[in-house]
Design an enzyme around this catalytic site. Structure first.
Site, PDB file in Angstrom:
ATOM      1  N   SER A 103       0.828  -1.208   0.000  1.00 46.37           N
ATOM      2  CA  SER A 103       0.000   0.000   0.000  1.00 46.37           C
ATOM      3  C   SER A 103       0.865   1.263   0.000  1.00 46.37           C
ATOM      4  CB  SER A 103      -0.892   0.032   1.239  1.00 46.37           C
ATOM      5  OG  SER A 103      -1.580  -1.184   1.381  1.00 46.37           O
TER       6      SER A 103
HETATM    7  N1  SAH Z   1      -0.918  -4.870   3.958  1.00 45.95           N
HETATM    8  C1  SAH Z   1      -0.137  -5.141   2.761  1.00 45.95           C
HETATM    9  C2  SAH Z   1      -0.864  -4.799   1.482  1.00 45.95           C
HETATM   10  C3  SAH Z   1      -1.817  -5.834   1.181  1.00 45.95           C
HETATM   11  S1  SAH Z   1      -2.408  -6.059  -0.472  1.00 45.95           S
HETATM   12  C4  SAH Z   1       1.203  -4.472   2.793  1.00 45.95           C
HETATM   13  O1  SAH Z   1       1.498  -3.714   3.706  1.00 45.95           O
HETATM   14  O2  SAH Z   1       1.986  -4.742   1.878  1.00 45.95           O
HETATM   15  C5  SAH Z   1      -3.763  -7.095   0.004  1.00 45.95           C
HETATM   16  C6  SAH Z   1      -3.397  -8.492   0.447  1.00 45.95           C
HETATM   17  O3  SAH Z   1      -4.588  -9.076   0.962  1.00 45.95           O
HETATM   18  C7  SAH Z   1      -2.913  -9.399  -0.674  1.00 45.95           C
HETATM   19  O4  SAH Z   1      -1.693  -9.977  -0.332  1.00 45.95           O
HETATM   20  C8  SAH Z   1      -4.037 -10.443  -0.785  1.00 45.95           C
HETATM   21  O5  SAH Z   1      -3.581 -11.735  -1.152  1.00 45.95           O
HETATM   22  C9  SAH Z   1      -4.586 -10.442   0.630  1.00 45.95           C
HETATM   23  N2  SAH Z   1      -5.951 -10.966   0.778  1.00 45.95           N
HETATM   24  C10 SAH Z   1      -7.025 -10.794  -0.041  1.00 45.95           C
HETATM   25  N3  SAH Z   1      -8.104 -11.438   0.469  1.00 45.95           N
HETATM   26  C11 SAH Z   1      -7.703 -12.026   1.632  1.00 45.95           C
HETATM   27  C12 SAH Z   1      -8.352 -12.849   2.612  1.00 45.95           C
HETATM   28  N4  SAH Z   1      -9.638 -13.212   2.506  1.00 45.95           N
HETATM   29  N5  SAH Z   1      -7.630 -13.263   3.676  1.00 45.95           N
HETATM   30  C13 SAH Z   1      -6.323 -12.923   3.821  1.00 45.95           C
HETATM   31  N6  SAH Z   1      -5.649 -12.163   2.919  1.00 45.95           N
HETATM   32  C14 SAH Z   1      -6.328 -11.721   1.841  1.00 45.95           C
END
Ligand code: SAH
Length: 212
Positions: free
Chosen positions: A57
């Site tokens: 992000s």
């Molecule tokens: N917080 C992260 C950015 C996340 S991008 C950072 O600091 O880099 C969003 C992430 O959420 C992705 O890796 C995706 O695979 C995950 N995601 C999506 N749906 C999800 C779910 N139901 N449970 C756990 N992770 C999930």
């Protein structure tokens, strides 16, 4: 020159005012969470691609969500993050909480990032490979829950696992009008107060796990 401290200054100039959050941003080396070919972009205030088609992000959004989750509190005991991704947000949360539980649904990312966080010495971050929509009841209640993928609904287990005594959930919710808004939901016993904040752009919160 400390680029993470410079990033914190930039975010302060853009309106992040919680000093605990600014200190947390200054303390985490963002460069460690970005792939080698994107290192030159690590300190731009931008989201960047990571493995498996996901994103790390934008620093402003990481800071803003952390600020909304803290809601003026200095330090929290347990927090839960849904969507570990690169691990950067989890590392920022580890500066303001005793224990961080972070759930990722893509096995490859989970394996890579839990090894990364261990190598960097983040012992209070507990990585989990699971569907984050279910939360993690084993460590509830959480003083804060932060969802870093966009959902059409607020998953009921997350509401249930929030500390009844002022726990705060921050989640991007996809609206019917095609954009996502940040919701900050504060729990007092069986009452949930909702406040609406900045429009954001996150990858979708999916159902189930991907991998073995
Ligand atoms: N917080 C992260 C950015 C996340 S991008 C950072 O600091 O880099 C969003 C992430 O959420 C992705 O890796 C995706 O695979 C995950 N995601 C999506 N749906 C999800 C779910 N139901 N449970 C756990 N992770 C999930």
């Amino acid at each position: 020159m400390n680029k993470d401290a410079d990033l914190a200054k930039l975010l302060a100039s853009e309106g992040i005012s919680d000093t605990n959050v600014l200190r947390a941003i200054a303390a985490v080396k963002r460069i460690n969470f970005v792939s080698a070919d994107l290192r030159s972009a690590a300190y731009l205030n931008r989201a960047l691609p990571i493995d498996c088609g996901q994103t790390i992000s934008q620093p402003y959004v990481v800071a803003r969500m952390t600020e909304l989750m803290l809601a003026g509190r200095n330090h929290l005991n347990r927090v839960l993050e849904i969507g570990t991704g690169s691990g950067y947000q989890a590392a920022v949360l580890a500066q303001v909480a005793d224990e961080v539980y972070s759930i990722e649904r893509i096995e490859q990312l989970y394996l890579e990032v839990s090894a990364r966080l261990k190598n960097l010495g983040y012992e209070k971050i507990h990585c989990l490979f699971a569907d984050g929509r279910l939360g993690y009841a084993e460590a509830k209640p959480y003083a804060g829950i932060l969802v870093t993928a966009a959902s059409h609904d607020v998953p009921p287990p997350l509401l249930e696992q929030l500390d009844p005594n002022g726990g705060v959930l921050v989640i991007p919710v996809a609206t019917r009008h095609g954009y996502q808004e940040l919701q900050q939901i504060t729990r007092h016993d069986d009452e949930y107060d909702v406040a609406y904040y900045d429009p954001v752009e996150f990858v979708p919160l999916k159902h189930g796990r991907a991998g073995k």
